[in-house]
Scaffold this motif. Structure first.
Motif, mmCIF file in Angstrom:
data_model
loop_
_atom_site.group_PDB
_atom_site.id
_atom_site.type_symbol
_atom_site.label_atom_id
_atom_site.label_comp_id
_atom_site.label_asym_id
_atom_site.label_seq_id
_atom_site.Cartn_x
_atom_site.Cartn_y
_atom_site.Cartn_z
ATOM 1 N N PHE A 1 0.813 -1.221 0.000
ATOM 2 C CA PHE A 1 0.000 0.000 0.000
ATOM 3 C C PHE A 1 0.846 1.270 0.000
ATOM 4 O O PHE A 1 0.403 2.316 0.463
ATOM 5 C CB PHE A 1 -0.964 -0.012 1.193
ATOM 6 C CG PHE A 1 -2.039 -1.048 1.086
ATOM 7 C CD1 PHE A 1 -3.266 -0.747 0.522
ATOM 8 C CD2 PHE A 1 -1.812 -2.349 1.522
ATOM 9 C CE1 PHE A 1 -4.253 -1.715 0.411
ATOM 10 C CE2 PHE A 1 -2.792 -3.317 1.418
ATOM 11 C CZ PHE A 1 -4.014 -3.003 0.852
ATOM 12 N N SER B 1 -0.956 3.969 -1.862
ATOM 13 C CA SER B 1 -2.407 3.964 -1.669
ATOM 14 C C SER B 1 -2.857 5.114 -0.778
ATOM 15 O O SER B 1 -2.085 5.642 0.025
ATOM 16 C CB SER B 1 -2.846 2.649 -1.037
ATOM 17 O OG SER B 1 -2.529 1.567 -1.874
ATOM 18 N N SER B 2 -4.111 5.432 -0.913
ATOM 19 C CA SER B 2 -4.691 6.480 -0.070
ATOM 20 C C SER B 2 -4.939 5.932 1.333
ATOM 21 O O SER B 2 -4.998 4.715 1.538
ATOM 22 C CB SER B 2 -6.023 6.947 -0.669
ATOM 23 O OG SER B 2 -6.980 5.896 -0.581
ATOM 24 N N GLU C 1 -7.655 6.046 2.820
ATOM 25 C CA GLU C 1 -8.940 5.357 2.760
ATOM 26 C C GLU C 1 -8.759 3.891 2.334
ATOM 27 O O GLU C 1 -9.366 2.998 2.918
ATOM 28 C CB GLU C 1 -9.883 6.073 1.798
ATOM 29 C CG GLU C 1 -11.260 5.433 1.743
ATOM 30 C CD GLU C 1 -12.204 6.161 0.793
ATOM 31 O OE1 GLU C 1 -13.334 5.665 0.646
ATOM 32 O OE2 GLU C 1 -11.816 7.185 0.201
ATOM 33 N N SER C 2 -7.912 3.650 1.344
ATOM 34 C CA SER C 2 -7.654 2.271 0.896
ATOM 35 C C SER C 2 -7.050 1.433 2.016
ATOM 36 O O SER C 2 -7.406 0.268 2.193
ATOM 37 C CB SER C 2 -6.704 2.260 -0.298
ATOM 38 O OG SER C 2 -7.270 2.882 -1.403
ATOM 39 N N GLU D 1 -8.726 -1.844 3.887
ATOM 40 C CA GLU D 1 -8.001 -3.110 4.031
ATOM 41 C C GLU D 1 -7.952 -3.550 5.490
ATOM 42 O O GLU D 1 -8.123 -4.731 5.800
ATOM 43 C CB GLU D 1 -6.589 -2.988 3.461
ATOM 44 C CG GLU D 1 -5.784 -4.262 3.534
ATOM 45 C CD GLU D 1 -6.376 -5.416 2.731
ATOM 46 O OE1 GLU D 1 -6.054 -6.576 3.063
ATOM 47 O OE2 GLU D 1 -7.145 -5.184 1.776
#
Length: 180
Positions: free
Chosen positions: A122, A125-126, A128-129, A133
């Motif tokens: 990640f 990744s944001s 939020e992502s 997860e």
């Protein structure tokens, strides 16, 4: 070189983020005349829903590992001393178990494995992502990790503490291999 004998096949098992790939690479560098195969380099046919698969008993033979098996068989015919597998199933898949001489379970605490996985998977990744997860892990995914601890860990020949340094883990595995 392994004069006339089949290569010794070592499978490195553990949870996602447990250190399988790192240890497999380390062993490949340390062992003379060896090659390594990595589970994640393949696109296997297997269960579509891992959690449903775990909940109904985790039959490892439901995975079609033919591409990996073909590659192992090919390496077994080469003049190698060792084949190192980054392979999470240890002896639980009936077709691959016949090809493995030693399985090692890297016993990494789940919090460390998850932190490693987030760092690895990640990076771009944001927030939020990452939060999604983490919610998935708490609500469902952790059951997959616990399945590995319940069935793969006791199915392995040796268990090594995943909090040790890579070189210390490698030393422990190398010692076992040398004594066989």
């Amino acid at each position: 070189m392994n004069a006339g004998n089949l290569p010794f096949v070592v499978a490195i098992a553990g949870v996602s983020g447990g250190g399988k790939t790192t240890i497999a690479k380390h062993l490949n560098e340390r062992l003379h005349n060896s090659k390594t195969l990595f589970f994640d380099d393949y696109d296997f046919d297997g269960p579509n829903d891992i959690i449903h698969w775990v909940d109904k008993g985790a039959n490892y033979d439901e995975w079609n590992l033919a591409p990996l098996i073909i590659d192992i068989m090919g390496l077994l015919s080469e003049p190698l001393d060792f084949i190192v597998l980054d392979f999470p199933f240890a002896y639980k898949h009936s077709q691959t178990s016949k090809l493995i001489d030693l399985t090692v379970f890297i016993d990494t605490p789940l919090d460390i494995a998850m932190a490693r996985r987030v760092i690895r998977d990640f990076k771009s990744s944001s927030n939020e992502s990452i939060l999604i997860e983490m919610e998935n892990y708490i609500s469902q995914g952790r059951r997959g990790y616990l399945e590995m601890l319940k069935t793969i860990k006791p199915n392995s020949d040796i268990v090594v503490d995943g909090t040790l340094s890579v070189s210390k883990i490698g030393d422990k595995i190398y010692e076992v291999i040398s004594n066989r």
